[in-house]
Design a protein around this motif. Structure first.
Motif, short mmCIF file in Angstrom:
data_model
loop_
_atom_site.label_atom_id
_atom_site.label_comp_id
_atom_site.label_asym_id
_atom_site.label_seq_id
_atom_site.Cartn_x
_atom_site.Cartn_y
_atom_site.Cartn_z
N LEU A 9 0.82 -1.22 0.00
CA LEU A 9 0.00 0.00 0.00
C LEU A 9 0.85 1.26 0.00
CD1 LEU A 9 -2.88 -0.78 2.55
CD2 LEU A 9 -3.09 -0.57 0.07
N ASN A 10 2.01 1.21 0.64
CA ASN A 10 2.80 2.41 0.85
C ASN A 10 4.01 2.50 -0.08
OD1 ASN A 10 1.05 2.95 3.02
ND2 ASN A 10 2.34 1.82 4.44
N LYS A 11 4.04 1.64 -1.08
CA LYS A 11 5.22 1.61 -1.98
C LYS A 11 5.47 2.96 -2.62
CE LYS A 11 7.21 -0.95 -5.85
NZ LYS A 11 7.01 -2.06 -6.82
N TRP A 12 4.40 3.64 -3.05
CA TRP A 12 4.55 4.95 -3.72
C TRP A 12 4.06 6.11 -2.84
CZ3 TRP A 12 2.19 0.90 -6.67
CH2 TRP A 12 3.04 0.34 -7.63
N PHE A 13 3.70 5.80 -1.59
CA PHE A 13 3.06 6.82 -0.77
C PHE A 13 3.68 6.85 0.62
CE2 PHE A 13 0.10 4.95 -3.78
CZ PHE A 13 -0.28 6.07 -4.51
N SER A 14 3.69 8.02 1.22
CA SER A 14 4.35 8.18 2.52
C SER A 14 3.40 7.95 3.69
CB SER A 14 4.96 9.59 2.62
OG SER A 14 3.96 10.59 2.45
N LYS A 15 2.10 8.11 3.47
CA LYS A 15 1.15 8.01 4.58
C LYS A 15 0.65 6.57 4.74
CE LYS A 15 -2.61 10.59 6.66
NZ LYS A 15 -3.51 11.73 6.54
N ASP A 16 0.88 6.00 5.90
CA ASP A 16 0.47 4.62 6.18
C ASP A 16 -0.93 4.62 6.79
OD1 ASP A 16 0.22 1.97 6.80
OD2 ASP A 16 1.89 1.89 8.21
N PRO A 17 -1.91 3.98 6.12
CA PRO A 17 -3.29 3.99 6.65
C PRO A 17 -3.53 2.95 7.75
CG PRO A 17 -3.23 2.78 4.59
CD PRO A 17 -1.84 3.29 4.81
N ILE A 18 -2.60 2.03 7.94
CA ILE A 18 -2.79 0.97 8.94
C ILE A 18 -1.98 1.32 10.19
CG2 ILE A 18 -2.57 -1.49 9.47
CD1 ILE A 18 -2.77 -2.03 6.46
N LYS A 19 -2.67 1.60 11.27
CA LYS A 19 -2.01 2.00 12.51
C LYS A 19 -1.93 0.81 13.46
CE LYS A 19 -2.56 6.06 10.68
NZ LYS A 19 -1.49 6.65 9.86
N THR A 20 -0.78 0.67 14.11
CA THR A 20 -0.63 -0.35 15.14
C THR A 20 -1.01 0.26 16.49
OG1 THR A 20 1.15 -1.46 13.95
CG2 THR A 20 0.98 -1.90 16.31
N ILE A 21 -2.01 -0.33 17.13
CA ILE A 21 -2.45 0.12 18.46
C ILE A 21 -1.80 -0.82 19.49
CG2 ILE A 21 -4.40 0.73 19.91
CD1 ILE A 21 -4.22 2.25 17.21
N ARG A 22 -0.85 -0.31 20.20
CA ARG A 22 -0.02 -1.16 21.07
C ARG A 22 -0.85 -1.98 22.05
NH1 ARG A 22 5.33 0.92 24.43
NH2 ARG A 22 6.22 -1.17 24.78
N TRP A 23 -0.55 -3.28 22.09
CA TRP A 23 -1.20 -4.25 22.96
C TRP A 23 -2.65 -4.53 22.60
CZ3 TRP A 23 2.99 -5.98 24.81
CH2 TRP A 23 3.98 -5.16 25.35
N GLN A 24 -3.17 -3.85 21.56
CA GLN A 24 -4.59 -4.04 21.24
C GLN A 24 -4.86 -4.60 19.84
OE1 GLN A 24 -7.23 -0.75 22.55
NE2 GLN A 24 -5.37 0.23 23.33
N GLY A 25 -4.11 -4.13 18.83
CA GLY A 25 -4.35 -4.63 17.49
C GLY A 25 -4.03 -3.59 16.44
N PHE A 26 -4.93 -3.43 15.47
CA PHE A 26 -4.66 -2.55 14.33
C PHE A 26 -5.92 -1.73 14.00
CE2 PHE A 26 -2.18 -6.45 13.96
CZ PHE A 26 -0.90 -5.93 13.85
#
Length: 223
Positions: A202-219
């Motif tokens: 998804l981020n190969k050509w883009f700088s903004k990552d839409p998938i966030k890691t929520i620590r200890w909880q998931g994504f």
């Protein structure tokens, strides 16, 4: 997405063509009113950008002709304010949008995307679109800013689940159960591995990552 650009000003058409092609579109250019009329009838364009003032014929007249032949390709007129004012009464029957000169290329791009989004939503009901990412649940295709992203079936299912629950934290257990039908900590690395490959694509050509890691909880899917 394929666009027909009809403009006789050399500087304007070169700037528009270059900008739109960098944004992922295929752009054909024509400066002659009669020739663009033939192109519009013969080829299946997704959108037409049409200058009103052409050397041989005005854009309003030809737009009216192709509409009378049931060509429904959306049209954005490039027009001066005085052109719009003088022909507004019947002009409104043949346009999808217009932009007055001078204009910014970014504004033109936003107008194009707005029209194509509306058309796609009318034709394809099973579309998920969040900001610049479009997921087609019928064709199993994913695009980001009109660039096609090739995903495996599991990566597609993972992205689909996250987009359907955007702004919600989804645990690894939920993803395992929903996509892999597992419910065991042994397989938790499967989720992490697929999240990483999905992010890379998804981020190969883009700088903004839409998938966030929520620590200890998931994504979470959030743009």
């Amino acid at each position: 997405m394929k666009i027909l650009l009809v403009e006789d000003d050399k500087i304007i058409w070169k700037n528009i063509k270059e900008y739109l092609e960098k944004s992922g579109f295929v752009v054909d250019w024509e400066e002659n009113g009669q020739r663009w009329y033939i192109r519009a009838l013969e080829y299946n364009y997704d959108l037409i950008i049409l200058d009103v003032m052409l050397p041989d014929k005005d854009g309003f007249s030809i737009a009216k002709q192709i509409r009378q032949l049931n060509v429904e390709t959306p049209i954005i007129f490039l027009t001066a304010k005085e052109d719009l004012q003088s022909k507004e009464k019947w002009f409104l029957s043949w346009w999808d949008d217009y932009i007055t000169k001078p204009f910014s290329l970014k504004e033109l791009l936003l107008r194009i995307r707005t029209i194509l989004k509306r058309i796609n939503n009318q034709k394809q009901l099973n579309i998920l679109e969040i900001w610049d990412i479009v997921l087609n649940q019928d064709t199993k295709e994913v695009f980001r800013n009109w660039k096609k992203i090739e995903l495996t079936p599991k990566e597609f299912a993972l992205l689909e689940h996250l987009m359907l629950n955007d702004w919600k934290t989804i645990s690894k257990d939920e993803l395992l159960t929903s996509i892999w039908w597992y419910n065991n900590d042994i397989y938790s690395d499967v989720v992490r591995t697929h999240i990483k490959t999905l992010r890379d694509k998804l981020n190969k050509w883009f700088s903004k990552d839409p998938i966030k890691t929520i620590r200890w909880q998931g994504f979470m899917f959030k743009i």
